[in-house]
Design an enzyme around this catalytic site. Structure first.
Site, mmCIF file in Angstrom:
data_model
loop_
_atom_site.group_PDB
_atom_site.id
_atom_site.type_symbol
_atom_site.label_atom_id
_atom_site.label_comp_id
_atom_site.label_asym_id
_atom_site.label_seq_id
_atom_site.Cartn_x
_atom_site.Cartn_y
_atom_site.Cartn_z
ATOM 1 N N LYS A 1 0.540 0.735 8.816
ATOM 2 C CA LYS A 1 1.899 0.742 9.344
ATOM 3 C C LYS A 1 2.734 -0.245 8.536
ATOM 4 O O LYS A 1 2.612 -1.457 8.668
ATOM 5 C CB LYS A 1 1.933 0.325 10.829
ATOM 6 C CG LYS A 1 3.271 0.724 11.461
ATOM 7 C CD LYS A 1 3.785 -0.230 12.501
ATOM 8 C CE LYS A 1 4.498 -1.421 12.006
ATOM 9 N NZ LYS A 1 5.750 -1.229 11.253
ATOM 10 N N GLU B 1 -2.542 -13.091 7.961
ATOM 11 C CA GLU B 1 -1.795 -13.726 6.862
ATOM 12 C C GLU B 1 -0.396 -13.966 7.385
ATOM 13 O O GLU B 1 0.404 -13.020 7.487
ATOM 14 C CB GLU B 1 -1.755 -12.791 5.644
ATOM 15 C CG GLU B 1 -3.104 -12.527 5.007
ATOM 16 C CD GLU B 1 -3.558 -13.654 4.093
ATOM 17 O OE1 GLU B 1 -2.794 -14.613 3.897
ATOM 18 O OE2 GLU B 1 -4.681 -13.576 3.598
ATOM 19 N N CYS C 1 6.267 -15.737 1.291
ATOM 20 C CA CYS C 1 5.483 -16.561 2.220
ATOM 21 C C CYS C 1 4.919 -17.783 1.530
ATOM 22 O O CYS C 1 4.781 -18.838 2.114
ATOM 23 C CB CYS C 1 4.352 -15.739 2.819
ATOM 24 S SG CYS C 1 3.274 -15.051 1.546
ATOM 25 N N GLU D 1 10.331 -22.074 8.864
ATOM 26 C CA GLU D 1 10.311 -21.164 7.712
ATOM 27 C C GLU D 1 11.674 -20.477 7.606
ATOM 28 O O GLU D 1 12.047 -19.694 8.481
ATOM 29 C CB GLU D 1 9.205 -20.120 7.911
ATOM 30 C CG GLU D 1 9.053 -19.188 6.739
ATOM 31 C CD GLU D 1 8.029 -18.076 6.979
ATOM 32 O OE1 GLU D 1 7.986 -17.511 8.094
ATOM 33 O OE2 GLU D 1 7.289 -17.757 6.036
HETATM 34 P P1 NAD Z 1 7.126 -9.506 11.137
HETATM 35 O O1 NAD Z 1 6.088 -10.336 11.803
HETATM 36 O O2 NAD Z 1 8.427 -9.340 11.791
HETATM 37 O O3 NAD Z 1 6.570 -8.015 10.887
HETATM 38 C C1 NAD Z 1 5.360 -7.791 10.192
HETATM 39 C C2 NAD Z 1 4.811 -6.428 10.595
HETATM 40 O O4 NAD Z 1 4.438 -6.482 11.981
HETATM 41 C C3 NAD Z 1 5.815 -5.285 10.469
HETATM 42 O O5 NAD Z 1 5.152 -4.123 10.026
HETATM 43 C C4 NAD Z 1 6.289 -5.105 11.901
HETATM 44 O O6 NAD Z 1 6.738 -3.805 12.176
HETATM 45 C C5 NAD Z 1 5.010 -5.385 12.666
HETATM 46 N N1 NAD Z 1 5.220 -5.779 14.065
HETATM 47 C C6 NAD Z 1 6.339 -6.287 14.628
HETATM 48 N N2 NAD Z 1 6.132 -6.499 15.942
HETATM 49 C C7 NAD Z 1 4.867 -6.122 16.205
HETATM 50 C C8 NAD Z 1 4.057 -6.112 17.370
HETATM 51 N N3 NAD Z 1 4.514 -6.543 18.545
HETATM 52 N N4 NAD Z 1 2.775 -5.681 17.269
HETATM 53 C C9 NAD Z 1 2.288 -5.262 16.082
HETATM 54 N N5 NAD Z 1 3.008 -5.226 14.933
HETATM 55 C C10 NAD Z 1 4.282 -5.651 15.010
HETATM 56 O O7 NAD Z 1 7.286 -10.108 9.655
HETATM 57 P P2 NAD Z 1 8.373 -9.733 8.548
HETATM 58 O O8 NAD Z 1 9.692 -10.272 8.934
HETATM 59 O O9 NAD Z 1 8.248 -8.307 8.151
HETATM 60 O O10 NAD Z 1 7.799 -10.579 7.303
HETATM 61 C C11 NAD Z 1 8.083 -11.921 7.075
HETATM 62 C C12 NAD Z 1 6.984 -12.811 7.561
HETATM 63 O O11 NAD Z 1 5.733 -12.448 6.974
HETATM 64 C C13 NAD Z 1 7.210 -14.258 7.172
HETATM 65 O O12 NAD Z 1 6.863 -15.089 8.242
HETATM 66 C C14 NAD Z 1 6.257 -14.446 6.007
HETATM 67 O O13 NAD Z 1 5.854 -15.783 5.780
HETATM 68 C C15 NAD Z 1 5.110 -13.598 6.419
HETATM 69 N N6 NAD Z 1 4.314 -13.225 5.258
HETATM 70 C C16 NAD Z 1 3.082 -13.781 5.119
HETATM 71 C C17 NAD Z 1 2.325 -13.495 4.000
HETATM 72 C C18 NAD Z 1 0.960 -14.080 3.800
HETATM 73 O O14 NAD Z 1 0.252 -13.615 2.913
HETATM 74 N N7 NAD Z 1 0.542 -15.056 4.571
HETATM 75 C C19 NAD Z 1 2.830 -12.628 3.035
HETATM 76 C C20 NAD Z 1 4.101 -12.084 3.217
HETATM 77 C C21 NAD Z 1 4.839 -12.389 4.334
#
Ligand code: NAD
Length: 481
Positions: free
Chosen positions: A178, A253, A287, A384
């Site tokens: 997803k 992650e 990230c 962040e």
């Molecule tokens: P997000 O947490 O909003 O969304 C991530 C994913 O989770 C999306 O596909 C979203 O649709 C899904 N999601 C949202 N609500 C959900 C729920 N209740 N249950 C299951 N899935 C759900 O993150 P974002 O805004 O897309 O990305 C940015 C974040 O990701 C930042 O915090 C960044 O640091 C982190 N990030 C971490 C890494 C790493 O390797 N550690 C890499 C890239 C981004």
């Protein structure tokens, strides 16, 4: 390169392209212009159920495919990724606002390299024999976990989906992916590429849709055996607790807020280069970016002066211009969050050294921004921001630098700039982070394990560690009596 026309996206389930069960559509915008460029299917829980069923149906066949054969198919994926690099670059840049030069060199090439790397490791899933004092032959087998739910964020769609799908497939698992609702396009193109490369129907399924509606349903689904999640700490906590209640293994992650420490014995030119790379790359939506620059007091003014001079010259513009280094942010809501943090920085006594404003043009552009003199307890330092913003603080001693670096709840990455070898290793050992870079920033490779500590999550992607995370060890003991 021209902006591509992208046909409306459908769901990829069991090797077939399908509309969602409720025929809904989600608009996909180009962040450089604000225009809607296409739509994707608004996946439902019924679509997730169908995708999990397809992944389960494909599991036994894929798990039984010899590792060497799985490896051949993954190598073929890498070949097709490279052959179709132009299409991938165009779609990823359009969707995320990534500059095409970086997208080609980093996102698309890393994707190919990940498939190649795990193609090689697919042949190494050997068990071990163990000597025990009872008359027996004892050995271990490394078996796939089963159906993997891969949930990915908006900022590196290609890299972060292949960092899950490649090792999961190498180990004989099947996947339901997803992608993020903001940036789903490359996941659909990759589904096509995986099929073209010979990945059998049902082994990888892609369901587009909203996280709260279908992401959670996917994690909870009894047909899912492992959750590989990349995203924010807030959502990750929720995802991990659902998976935990069902005792499903997870890789989490999550967010980051890394410190980059410039010691007084650093090579200043290299250090400034690392600092700039650490906050402008991917327009700061990174990230493992280094948004907190900690500078030894004797260098503080020189570093601020160098940043004030260099940062405004980093080329900002249309992602489809090959000279562009900083593109737009991926969506308006991300830009608004950055605006709120910059306003907060001013309220907290921060000094804007350069930048600080939305760029006066169409699209989600924000100036690369450097903020000095913020107190440690400012939310702009502690939280962040996830945009092109660098805070700069001073320190006097090594102990103070380490304490400041470790002072936020995050622990994804950290870095230090020094020419003193002993200090480099001493400080690297003291930093609470999953990866530490010395005298550069963001040096990554599929062979180097990557992941967080503290609120940045647990489990590792990349390297043999990721492959291990997609296998279970079974012990077999045969009586010789
Ligand atoms: P997000 O947490 O909003 O969304 C991530 C994913 O989770 C999306 O596909 C979203 O649709 C899904 N999601 C949202 N609500 C959900 C729920 N209740 N249950 C299951 N899935 C759900 O993150 P974002 O805004 O897309 O990305 C940015 C974040 O990701 C930042 O915090 C960044 O640091 C982190 N990030 C971490 C890494 C790493 O390797 N550690 C890499 C890239 C981004």
């Amino acid at each position: 390169m021209r902006r591509p026309e992208v046909a409306p996206g459908r769901l990829f389930i069991g090797g077939q392209w399908r509309e969602s069960t409720e025929d809904g559509r989600i608009a996909v915008a180009d962040p450089a212009t604000g225009s809607v460029v296409t739509t994707v299917a608004w996946g439902t829980t019924a679509d997730v159920d169908a995708a999990v069923d397809a992944a389960r149906a494909a599991l036994d066949g894929w798990a039984a495919t010899p590792g060497r054969q799985r490896g051949r198919i993954l190598n073929r994926v890498a070949e097709v990724v490279r052959a179709r690099a132009d299409e991938l670059v165009a779609v990823e840049s359009l969707d995320v606002g990534k500059p095409i030069s970086l997208c080609r060199a980093v996102d698309v090439e890393t994707t190919a390299e990940q498939y190649e790397y795990y193609a090689a490791l697919a042949q190494t899933l050997d068990g071990a024999t163990r000597q025990i004092p009872i008359p027996s032959h004892a050995y271990t087998r490394r078996e796939p976990i089963g159906v993997v739910a891969a949930i990915t964020p908006f900022n590196f769609p290609l890299i972060l989906s292949s960092s899950k799908i490649a090792p999961a497939l190498a180990a004989g698992n099947t996947v339901v992916h997803k992608p993020a609702e903001d940036t789903p396009l490359s996941a659909l193109l990759m589904a096509e590429i995986l099929a073209e490369a010979g990945v059998p129907a049902g082994v990888v399924n892609v369901v587009t849709g909203y996280g709260a509606e279908i992401g959670e349903h996917l994690i909870r689904h009894p047909g899912v055996d492992k959750v590989a999640f990349t995203g924010s700490t807030t959502v990750g906590r929720q995802a991990a607790s659902i998976a935990g209640s069902q005792l499903k293994p997870v890789t989490m992650e999550l967010g980051g807020n890394a410190a980059n420490i410039i010691f007084e014995d650093a090579d200043l030119e290299k250090a400034i280069g690392a600092a700039i790379k650490g906050f402008v790359f991917n327009t700061g939506q990174f990230c493992m970016g280094g948004p907190r620059l900690l500078v030894a007091s004797p260098l503080y003014d020189a570093v601020l002066g160098a940043l004030a001079e260099a940062v405004p010259h980093v080329p900002l513009g249309d992602p489809f211009d090959p000279a562009t280094v900083i593109g737009p942010m991926a969506a308006e809501r991300h830009l608004s969050k950055v605006e709120r943090y910059v306003a907060q920085a001013k309220a907290d006594g921060g000094r804007i050294v350069t930048g600080g404003h939305r760029v006066d043009r169409k699209g989600c552009y924000f100036e690369p921004t450097v903020i000095a003199d913020l107190p440690d307890n400012s939310s702009v330092v502690r939280e962040e921001i996830f945009g092109p913003v660098l805070t700069v603080q001073r320190f006097d001693t090594e102990d103070e630098a380490v304490a400041m670096a470790n002072s936020t709840p995050y622990g994804l990455a950290a870095g230090l700039q020094t020419e003193n070898l002993a200090r480099a290793h001493r400080v690297a050992a003291r930093l609470q982070a999953g990866i530490v870079w010395i005298n550069d920033w963001a040096m990554l490779d599929p062979a180097i394990p990557f992941g967080g500590v503290k609120d940045s999550g647990y489990g590792r992607e990349y390297g043999p560690e990721a492959l291990a995370g997609y296998t279970r060890t079974k012990s077999v003991v045969v009586s010789l009596a």
